[in-house]
Design a protein around this motif. Structure first.
Motif, PDB file in Angstrom:
ATOM      1  N   THR A 126     -11.920  -1.635  -5.928  1.00 26.77           N
ATOM      2  CA  THR A 126     -10.725  -2.468  -6.055  1.00 26.77           C
ATOM      3  C   THR A 126     -10.874  -3.501  -7.162  1.00 26.77           C
ATOM      4  O   THR A 126      -9.947  -3.724  -7.950  1.00 26.77           O
ATOM      5  CB  THR A 126     -10.423  -3.188  -4.726  1.00 26.77           C
ATOM      6  OG1 THR A 126     -10.249  -2.215  -3.685  1.00 26.77           O
ATOM      7  CG2 THR A 126      -9.147  -4.018  -4.829  1.00 26.77           C
TER       8      THR A 126
ATOM      9  N   LEU B 213      -9.494   2.956   1.197  1.00 27.91           N
ATOM     10  CA  LEU B 213      -8.631   1.948   1.816  1.00 27.91           C
ATOM     11  C   LEU B 213      -8.990   1.777   3.292  1.00 27.91           C
ATOM     12  O   LEU B 213      -9.105   2.766   4.029  1.00 27.91           O
ATOM     13  CB  LEU B 213      -7.159   2.349   1.706  1.00 27.91           C
ATOM     14  CG  LEU B 213      -6.408   1.972   0.422  1.00 27.91           C
ATOM     15  CD1 LEU B 213      -5.026   2.619   0.431  1.00 27.91           C
ATOM     16  CD2 LEU B 213      -6.279   0.458   0.314  1.00 27.91           C
TER      17      LEU B 213
ATOM     18  N   THR C 291     -10.251   3.738  -4.886  1.00 25.32           N
ATOM     19  CA  THR C 291      -9.681   2.649  -4.092  1.00 25.32           C
ATOM     20  C   THR C 291      -8.793   3.206  -2.991  1.00 25.32           C
ATOM     21  O   THR C 291      -8.845   2.758  -1.835  1.00 25.32           O
ATOM     22  CB  THR C 291      -8.865   1.694  -4.990  1.00 25.32           C
ATOM     23  OG1 THR C 291      -9.728   1.102  -5.953  1.00 25.32           O
ATOM     24  CG2 THR C 291      -8.216   0.591  -4.152  1.00 25.32           C
ATOM     25  N   VAL C 292      -7.962   4.186  -3.345  1.00 21.36           N
ATOM     26  CA  VAL C 292      -7.063   4.801  -2.360  1.00 21.36           C
ATOM     27  C   VAL C 292      -7.872   5.503  -1.265  1.00 21.36           C
ATOM     28  O   VAL C 292      -7.574   5.381  -0.071  1.00 21.36           O
ATOM     29  CB  VAL C 292      -6.108   5.800  -3.050  1.00 21.36           C
ATOM     30  CG1 VAL C 292      -5.291   6.561  -2.004  1.00 21.36           C
ATOM     31  CG2 VAL C 292      -5.184   5.069  -4.010  1.00 21.36           C
TER      32      VAL C 292
ATOM     33  N   SER D 120     -10.473  -1.777 -10.381  1.00 19.47           N
ATOM     34  CA  SER D 120      -9.092  -1.351 -10.587  1.00 19.47           C
ATOM     35  C   SER D 120      -8.220  -2.518 -11.022  1.00 19.47           C
ATOM     36  O   SER D 120      -7.414  -2.399 -11.961  1.00 19.47           O
ATOM     37  CB  SER D 120      -8.527  -0.735  -9.302  1.00 19.47           C
ATOM     38  OG  SER D 120      -9.228   0.435  -8.953  1.00 19.47           O
TER      39      SER D 120
ATOM     40  N   LEU E  97      -9.087   3.819  -9.442  1.00 18.95           N
ATOM     41  CA  LEU E  97      -7.836   3.807  -8.674  1.00 18.95           C
ATOM     42  C   LEU E  97      -7.870   4.865  -7.567  1.00 18.95           C
ATOM     43  O   LEU E  97      -7.493   4.587  -6.424  1.00 18.95           O
ATOM     44  CB  LEU E  97      -6.645   4.047  -9.603  1.00 18.95           C
ATOM     45  CG  LEU E  97      -6.239   2.876 -10.505  1.00 18.95           C
ATOM     46  CD1 LEU E  97      -5.177   3.316 -11.500  1.00 18.95           C
ATOM     47  CD2 LEU E  97      -5.724   1.701  -9.664  1.00 18.95           C
ATOM     48  N   CYS E  98      -8.341   6.056  -7.921  1.00 20.91           N
ATOM     49  CA  CYS E  98      -8.445   7.119  -6.909  1.00 20.91           C
ATOM     50  C   CYS E  98      -9.425   6.728  -5.810  1.00 20.91           C
ATOM     51  O   CYS E  98      -9.157   6.929  -4.608  1.00 20.91           O
ATOM     52  CB  CYS E  98      -8.891   8.424  -7.567  1.00 20.91           C
ATOM     53  SG  CYS E  98      -7.685   9.151  -8.691  1.00 20.91           S
TER      54      CYS E  98
END
Length: 296
Positions: free
Chosen positions: A49, A208, A204-205, A52, A201-202
């Motif tokens: 995160t 989550l 981070t998702v 990102s 970004l990937c």
């Protein structure tokens, strides 16, 4: 002409030290902030995160200021910077801070000047005097001696993770400083962040958390600090300082980071700072005086 060249060299050296010092002051808050954050979020989510958020800011800087793309020959070094300081160091330290306190981990930062100097020689073409290495090794031995003499409650896993973090960080610092001489400091860290952004970004998702209910205001503040200051702003000053003043020379300023970090840990986290921690840190800082004298 000679006097002019010497004056410029002296001016660059002073400017390099000032920029480097600002970078060290900013980085000193990184481990305490990371320690606060990992109390309520996983080290993986934190690492991905922060990268990102900083990466999206970097995109805004590069696009807004209409910067040219890096040359093909600069892509691989930028990937090395990205793997070292955008992903490697934040992830390894976040994992380490699940096993050791912020105050304990900060002492390992005393090894960063030696790591940076070694990679400065390997990647930056610098050649400090033999006496420089003697003082750097003394400082490193003080750090390792402190770690080995700690109580059994200290985690070997945490210590090994911190050592790995120091190694990849030193490589990222040296490679970034080398690039800064031709690209500029904020451009180097911005492109390194952008290169890592799609993967971050990937990730981070994927990482989550199921709920954000456990996150406190301090958690979000810590995430904001490591994203904006530790991941972006600090590097702008740091890379400029290393490029202008010399990787091995300015890198010795990192010996101040444990001292500053210990103070922050005691103030913000109310962690115990033992006399041995203070003595080890002061001993390491003392080595910068001798190393600085023989750094060129």
């Amino acid at each position: 002409m000679v006097d002019s060249g010497l004056a410029k060299s002296h001016s660059d050296s002073i400017s390099g030290w000032m920029n480097g010092l600002l970078g060290v002051v900013i980085f000193s808050g990184s481990l305490p902030a990371t320690r606060i954050a990992v109390l309520h979020m996983s080290p993986f989510f934190l690492t991905f995160t922060r990268a990102s958020l900083a990466g999206m800011l970097a995109v805004g800087l590069i696009v807004g200021l209409r910067q040219k793309r890096p040359h093909a020959s600069q892509i691989l070094p930028l990937i090395v910077v990205s793997l070292g300081v955008v992903i490697g160091f934040p992830l390894l330290t976040a994992m380490a801070l699940q096993h050791v306190t912020s105050a304990h981990s900060i002492v390992f930062l005393g090894l960063l000047p030696l790591s940076t100097a070694i990679f400065g020689v390997l990647r930056g073409g610098e050649r400090p005097a033999i006496a420089f290495w003697i003082f750097s090794l003394i400082g490193s031995c003080l750090v390792m001696g402190f770690a080995l003499l700690q109580s059994a409650s200290v985690s070997l896993t945490g210590d090994l993770l911190m050592l790995a973090a120091v190694a990849v960080c030193g490589l990222g610092y040296a490679e970034g400083a080398k690039l800064t001489r031709v690209m500029g400091g904020w451009q180097v860290i911005s492109w390194a962040l952008i290169i890592a952004l799609p993967a971050m970004l990937c990730a981070t998702v994927v990482t989550l958390p199921e709920s954000f209910n456990t996150m406190t205001a301090a958690t979000w503040a810590a995430l904001g600090y490591v994203s904006l200051f530790s991941m972006l702003i600090g590097f702008i000053f740091w890379y400029k300082g290393l490029a202008m003043g010399g990787i091995a020379t300015v890198g010795q300023l990192q010996l101040l980071q444990p001292f500053l970090g210990l103070g922050l840990s005691a103030t913000l986290l109310h962690e115990s700072v033992s006399p041995s921690m203070v003595l080890a840190t002061l001993g390491v800082i003392g080595c910068v005086i001798g190393a600085r004298k023989f750094s060129r």
